[in-house]
Design a protein around this motif. Structure first.
Motif, PDB file in Angstrom:
ATOM      1  N   LEU A   1       0.821  -1.215   0.000  1.00 40.31           N
ATOM      2  CA  LEU A   1       0.000   0.000   0.000  1.00 40.31           C
ATOM      3  C   LEU A   1       0.853   1.263   0.000  1.00 40.31           C
ATOM      4  N   ILE A   2       1.869   1.300   0.829  1.00 37.71           N
ATOM      5  CA  ILE A   2       2.738   2.488   0.882  1.00 37.71           C
ATOM      6  C   ILE A   2       3.485   2.663  -0.438  1.00 37.71           C
ATOM      7  N   ARG A   3       4.060   1.575  -0.937  1.00 41.12           N
ATOM      8  CA  ARG A   3       4.807   1.646  -2.199  1.00 41.12           C
ATOM      9  C   ARG A   3       3.901   2.107  -3.345  1.00 41.12           C
ATOM     10  N   PHE A   4       2.738   1.518  -3.447  1.00 36.30           N
ATOM     11  CA  PHE A   4       1.852   1.849  -4.562  1.00 36.30           C
ATOM     12  C   PHE A   4       1.306   3.261  -4.448  1.00 36.30           C
ATOM     13  N   THR A   5       1.043   3.717  -3.241  1.00 39.26           N
ATOM     14  CA  THR A   5       0.556   5.086  -3.054  1.00 39.26           C
ATOM     15  C   THR A   5       1.627   6.091  -3.468  1.00 39.26           C
ATOM     16  N   ILE A   6       2.845   5.875  -3.016  1.00 40.19           N
ATOM     17  CA  ILE A   6       3.948   6.783  -3.361  1.00 40.19           C
ATOM     18  C   ILE A   6       4.214   6.770  -4.855  1.00 40.19           C
ATOM     19  N   ARG A   7       4.286   5.579  -5.440  1.00 40.56           N
ATOM     20  CA  ARG A   7       4.580   5.475  -6.878  1.00 40.56           C
ATOM     21  C   ARG A   7       3.444   6.058  -7.722  1.00 40.56           C
ATOM     22  N   SER A   8       2.224   5.928  -7.245  1.00 38.65           N
ATOM     23  CA  SER A   8       1.093   6.505  -7.963  1.00 38.65           C
ATOM     24  C   SER A   8       1.156   8.032  -7.935  1.00 38.65           C
ATOM     25  N   LEU A   9       1.461   8.589  -6.756  1.00 43.58           N
ATOM     26  CA  LEU A   9       1.566  10.046  -6.641  1.00 43.58           C
ATOM     27  C   LEU A   9       2.722  10.599  -7.468  1.00 43.58           C
ATOM     28  N   GLN A  10       3.784   9.814  -7.600  1.00 44.05           N
ATOM     29  CA  GLN A  10       4.939  10.237  -8.400  1.00 44.05           C
ATOM     30  C   GLN A  10       4.780   9.891  -9.880  1.00 44.05           C
ATOM     31  N   ARG A  11       3.665   9.251 -10.215  1.00 44.33           N
ATOM     32  CA  ARG A  11       3.375   8.840 -11.590  1.00 44.33           C
ATOM     33  C   ARG A  11       4.477   7.962 -12.179  1.00 44.33           C
ATOM     34  N   LYS A  12       4.943   7.029 -11.379  1.00 45.56           N
ATOM     35  CA  LYS A  12       5.983   6.089 -11.822  1.00 45.56           C
ATOM     36  C   LYS A  12       5.338   4.940 -12.596  1.00 45.56           C
ATOM     37  N   PRO A  13       6.092   4.334 -13.503  1.00 43.71           N
ATOM     38  CA  PRO A  13       5.547   3.184 -14.241  1.00 43.71           C
ATOM     39  C   PRO A  13       5.421   1.964 -13.328  1.00 43.71           C
ATOM     40  N   PHE A  14       4.496   1.105 -13.665  1.00 45.59           N
ATOM     41  CA  PHE A  14       4.258  -0.135 -12.920  1.00 45.59           C
ATOM     42  C   PHE A  14       5.312  -1.141 -13.364  1.00 45.59           C
ATOM     43  N   THR A  15       6.186  -1.536 -12.449  1.00 53.94           N
ATOM     44  CA  THR A  15       7.330  -2.386 -12.787  1.00 53.94           C
ATOM     45  C   THR A  15       7.072  -3.845 -12.421  1.00 53.94           C
ATOM     46  N   ASN A  16       8.022  -4.687 -12.783  1.00 54.15           N
ATOM     47  CA  ASN A  16       7.952  -6.097 -12.401  1.00 54.15           C
ATOM     48  C   ASN A  16       7.998  -6.246 -10.876  1.00 54.15           C
ATOM     49  N   LEU A  17       8.740  -5.387 -10.186  1.00 53.58           N
ATOM     50  CA  LEU A  17       8.783  -5.428  -8.724  1.00 53.58           C
ATOM     51  C   LEU A  17       7.413  -5.080  -8.133  1.00 53.58           C
ATOM     52  N   ASP A  18       6.716  -4.143  -8.739  1.00 59.44           N
ATOM     53  CA  ASP A  18       5.365  -3.806  -8.295  1.00 59.44           C
ATOM     54  C   ASP A  18       4.427  -5.003  -8.488  1.00 59.44           C
ATOM     55  N   ASN A  19       4.550  -5.646  -9.635  1.00 54.14           N
ATOM     56  CA  ASN A  19       3.728  -6.817  -9.906  1.00 54.14           C
ATOM     57  C   ASN A  19       4.037  -7.940  -8.912  1.00 54.14           C
ATOM     58  N   LEU A  20       5.319  -8.107  -8.593  1.00 52.42           N
ATOM     59  CA  LEU A  20       5.724  -9.115  -7.611  1.00 52.42           C
ATOM     60  C   LEU A  20       5.154  -8.778  -6.233  1.00 52.42           C
ATOM     61  N   ALA A  21       5.166  -7.521  -5.843  1.00 51.25           N
ATOM     62  CA  ALA A  21       4.608  -7.107  -4.551  1.00 51.25           C
ATOM     63  C   ALA A  21       3.108  -7.392  -4.503  1.00 51.25           C
ATOM     64  N   ARG A  22       2.405  -7.064  -5.574  1.00 54.89           N
ATOM     65  CA  ARG A  22       0.967  -7.317  -5.645  1.00 54.89           C
ATOM     66  C   ARG A  22       0.668  -8.809  -5.531  1.00 54.89           C
ATOM     67  N   HIS A  23       1.368  -9.590  -6.329  1.00 56.72           N
ATOM     68  CA  HIS A  23       1.136 -11.030  -6.367  1.00 56.72           C
ATOM     69  C   HIS A  23       1.563 -11.710  -5.057  1.00 56.72           C
ATOM     70  N   SER A  24       2.714 -11.331  -4.518  1.00 60.96           N
ATOM     71  CA  SER A  24       3.205 -11.929  -3.274  1.00 60.96           C
ATOM     72  C   SER A  24       2.279 -11.628  -2.104  1.00 60.96           C
ATOM     73  N   THR A  25       1.787 -10.416  -2.050  1.00 65.46           N
ATOM     74  CA  THR A  25       0.867 -10.044  -0.973  1.00 65.46           C
ATOM     75  C   THR A  25      -0.400 -10.891  -1.042  1.00 65.46           C
ATOM     76  N   ALA A  26      -0.958 -11.046  -2.224  1.00 72.05           N
ATOM     77  CA  ALA A  26      -2.167 -11.870  -2.377  1.00 72.05           C
ATOM     78  C   ALA A  26      -1.872 -13.329  -2.008  1.00 72.05           C
ATOM     79  N   THR A  27      -0.711 -13.827  -2.381  1.00 74.35           N
ATOM     80  CA  THR A  27      -0.332 -15.205  -2.063  1.00 74.35           C
ATOM     81  C   THR A  27      -0.175 -15.400  -0.556  1.00 74.35           C
ATOM     82  N   ILE A  28       0.457 -14.448   0.116  1.00 74.94           N
ATOM     83  CA  ILE A  28       0.633 -14.529   1.570  1.00 74.94           C
ATOM     84  C   ILE A  28      -0.727 -14.539   2.263  1.00 74.94           C
ATOM     85  N   ILE A  29      -1.651 -13.726   1.783  1.00 81.67           N
ATOM     86  CA  ILE A  29      -3.002 -13.697   2.347  1.00 81.67           C
ATOM     87  C   ILE A  29      -3.676 -15.060   2.177  1.00 81.67           C
TER      88      ILE A  29
END
Length: 152
Positions: free
Chosen positions: A24-52
């Motif tokens: 949540l913190i990473r995505f909020t900051i990157r969204s406000l900075q208008r950064k591109p969605f990277t493979n690390l972002d995708n890994l964070a999204r997927h890993s978080t869902a997997t951990i849940i």
């Protein structure tokens, strides 16, 4: 087996919270900075869902083994006046299942978005709602419904 599931579920809680907060913190900051969605972002999204999902599987195993479950469901009538039994047998499992479903839907929707800003926005919205539900359903030491120590 119950003891090991309880320990795993307790410690996994911290991994769930850390991964959700990190994402949540990473995505909020990157969204406000208008950064591109990277493979690390995708890994964070997927890993978080997997951990849940792993936490949910451990929780279901724990739910089937806990003595509190047997006491609650074998009572006639059901002891709804006992807040701790009601919390662990009704509220906690249902709210955590709902949080997992919301996070899973958010992860799946974000994966399919074409626009990077939409990926961030969708993930933050659904993961944030899921985190709020999780915070409500965790048996914190200060909870009026049922409480457990931070670390067992």
């Amino acid at each position: 087996m119950y003891h090991y599931l309880l320990i795993a579920h307790t410690y996994m809680r911290w991994l769930v919270l850390f991964s959700l907060l990190f994402t949540l913190i990473r995505f909020t900051i990157r969204s406000l900075q208008r950064k591109p969605f990277t493979n690390l972002d995708n890994l964070a999204r997927h890993s978080t869902a997997t951990i849940i999902h792993l936490q949910l599987i451990i929780g279901i195993g724990l739910f089937t083994q806990t003595p509190l479950n047997k006491v609650f469901w074998n009572s006639d009538p059901l002891p709804f006046e006992n807040m701790e039994l009601t919390f662990y047998n009704i509220f906690h499992p249902l709210v955590m299942l709902l949080a997992t479903v919301i996070i899973s839907i958010g992860s799946a929707l974000a994966k399919r978005k074409q626009n990077d800003a939409d990926k961030y926005k969708t993930t933050v919205l659904f993961f944030g709602l899921g985190l709020l539900l999780i915070f409500l359903a965790i048996p914190w030491p200060f909870s009026p419904f049922a409480n457990r120590p931070f670390i067992r």
